[in-house]
Design an enzyme around this catalytic site. Structure first.
Site, PDB file in Angstrom:
ATOM      1  N   SER A   1      49.568  41.984  36.027  1.00 24.30           N
ATOM      2  CA  SER A   1      49.548  43.326  35.433  1.00 24.30           C
ATOM      3  C   SER A   1      50.939  43.795  35.037  1.00 24.30           C
ATOM      4  O   SER A   1      51.950  43.381  35.617  1.00 24.30           O
ATOM      5  CB  SER A   1      48.958  44.325  36.416  1.00 24.30           C
ATOM      6  OG  SER A   1      47.665  43.940  36.800  1.00 24.30           O
TER       7      SER A   1
HETATM    8  N1  SAH Z   1      46.962  41.632  40.870  1.00 23.86           N
HETATM    9  C1  SAH Z   1      47.217  40.386  40.182  1.00 23.86           C
HETATM   10  C2  SAH Z   1      46.571  40.334  38.829  1.00 23.86           C
HETATM   11  C3  SAH Z   1      45.189  39.959  38.974  1.00 23.86           C
HETATM   12  S1  SAH Z   1      44.330  39.413  37.539  1.00 23.86           S
HETATM   13  C4  SAH Z   1      48.678  40.119  40.073  1.00 23.86           C
HETATM   14  O1  SAH Z   1      49.483  40.967  40.450  1.00 23.86           O
HETATM   15  O2  SAH Z   1      49.026  39.032  39.643  1.00 23.86           O
HETATM   16  C5  SAH Z   1      42.713  39.492  38.242  1.00 23.86           C
HETATM   17  C6  SAH Z   1      42.412  38.437  39.254  1.00 23.86           C
HETATM   18  O3  SAH Z   1      41.114  38.707  39.768  1.00 23.86           O
HETATM   19  C7  SAH Z   1      42.346  37.036  38.655  1.00 23.86           C
HETATM   20  O4  SAH Z   1      43.200  36.184  39.350  1.00 23.86           O
HETATM   21  C8  SAH Z   1      40.874  36.638  38.851  1.00 23.86           C
HETATM   22  O5  SAH Z   1      40.693  35.262  39.108  1.00 23.86           O
HETATM   23  C9  SAH Z   1      40.481  37.481  40.045  1.00 23.86           C
HETATM   24  N2  SAH Z   1      39.055  37.722  40.204  1.00 23.86           N
HETATM   25  C10 SAH Z   1      38.113  37.981  39.267  1.00 23.86           C
HETATM   26  N3  SAH Z   1      36.914  38.170  39.858  1.00 23.86           N
HETATM   27  C11 SAH Z   1      37.109  38.029  41.203  1.00 23.86           C
HETATM   28  C12 SAH Z   1      36.255  38.102  42.347  1.00 23.86           C
HETATM   29  N4  SAH Z   1      34.935  38.372  42.264  1.00 23.86           N
HETATM   30  N5  SAH Z   1      36.799  37.898  43.561  1.00 23.86           N
HETATM   31  C13 SAH Z   1      38.116  37.644  43.704  1.00 23.86           C
HETATM   32  N6  SAH Z   1      38.967  37.546  42.667  1.00 23.86           N
HETATM   33  C14 SAH Z   1      38.479  37.742  41.427  1.00 23.86           C
END
Ligand code: SAH
Length: 214
Positions: free
Chosen positions: A63
């Protein structure tokens, strides 16, 4: 902490966060401290303090710093909370939460991302984080209730399991809307019911799971 990127971090905090209204001093300190470059793939490191989200492994994104700060500020952490994060991704947001909460449980569906994040977080010395692999839409019932919950992937509605695992008076921050654009919502549990406040428009990758997108 002093290093050659400290100046870039200070500049990011001033121009991207303070100038846009982030005021919580603990959030600003955490954003000045955590080395975002450590969470990025080598090809993206020179853009670590740019005012944007960046592509990372497994077709996911890290993000924008402002969104990380905005979501974190909404959780009003004072160092005592137990926090659940859904969507570990690179682990950058996890590190910010770990600076401000007592304990963070973080769930990621891609094992490769979770392992990489856990490695970096361990190298940076964080000892109050539990990184799990699985479907975060179901939360982590065995560690519930949580004082605050942060979802860093987009859903069309708040997964009921996550709201259930939030303690009374706690706040859950989540991007809600369609697959392409969403609104960042802070959902408070008041008398067992949700009370929402909209924070900002945003764009997140989809939350994929049993109580998310399929
Ligand atoms: N906060 C993170 C950005 C996350 S992007 C950072 O600082 O880098 C969103 C993430 O959510 C991705 O890695 C994706 O794989 C994960 N995601 C999507 N659906 C999910 C679920 N049901 N359970 C756990 N992770 C999930």
């Amino acid at each position: 902490m002093t290093d050659d990127l400290q100046e870039a971090r200070n500049d990011m905090v001033l121009k991207q966060l303070l100038h846009r209204g982030i005021r919580n001093p603990r959030v600003l300190d955490a954003m000045r401290k955590v080395p975002r470059e450590r969470f990025l793939p080598p090809s993206q490191r020179d853009r670590a303090y740019a005012d944007q989200a960046l592509p990372v492994d497994c077709q996911q994104t890290i993000s924008q710093p402002y969104i990380v700060a905005l979501m974190t500020e909404a959780m009003e952490l004072d160092g005592e909370q137990r926090v659940l994060e859904v969507g570990t991704g690179t682990g950058y947001q996890t590190a910010i939460l770990a600076e401000l909460a007592r304990e963070v449980v973080t769930i990621e569906r891609h094992a490769a991302l979770s392992e990489q994040a856990a490695r970096v977080l361990n190298e940076l010395g964080y000892r109050n984080i539990e990184a799990r692999v699985g479907d975060g839409t179901l939360g982590c019932p065995e560690r519930a209730p949580f004082d605050a919950v942060m979802v860093t992937a987009a859903a069309s509605r708040c997964p009921p399991a996550l709201f259930e695992q939030l303690r009374e008076g706690g706040v859950l921050v989540i991007p809600l809307g369609g697959r392409d654009v969403q609104t960042l919502e802070a959902v408070c549990k008041v008398g067992g019911a949700p009370e929402s406040e909209s924070l900002s428009a945003c764009r997140f990758v989809p939350l994929i799971g049993e109580q998310g997108w399929h």
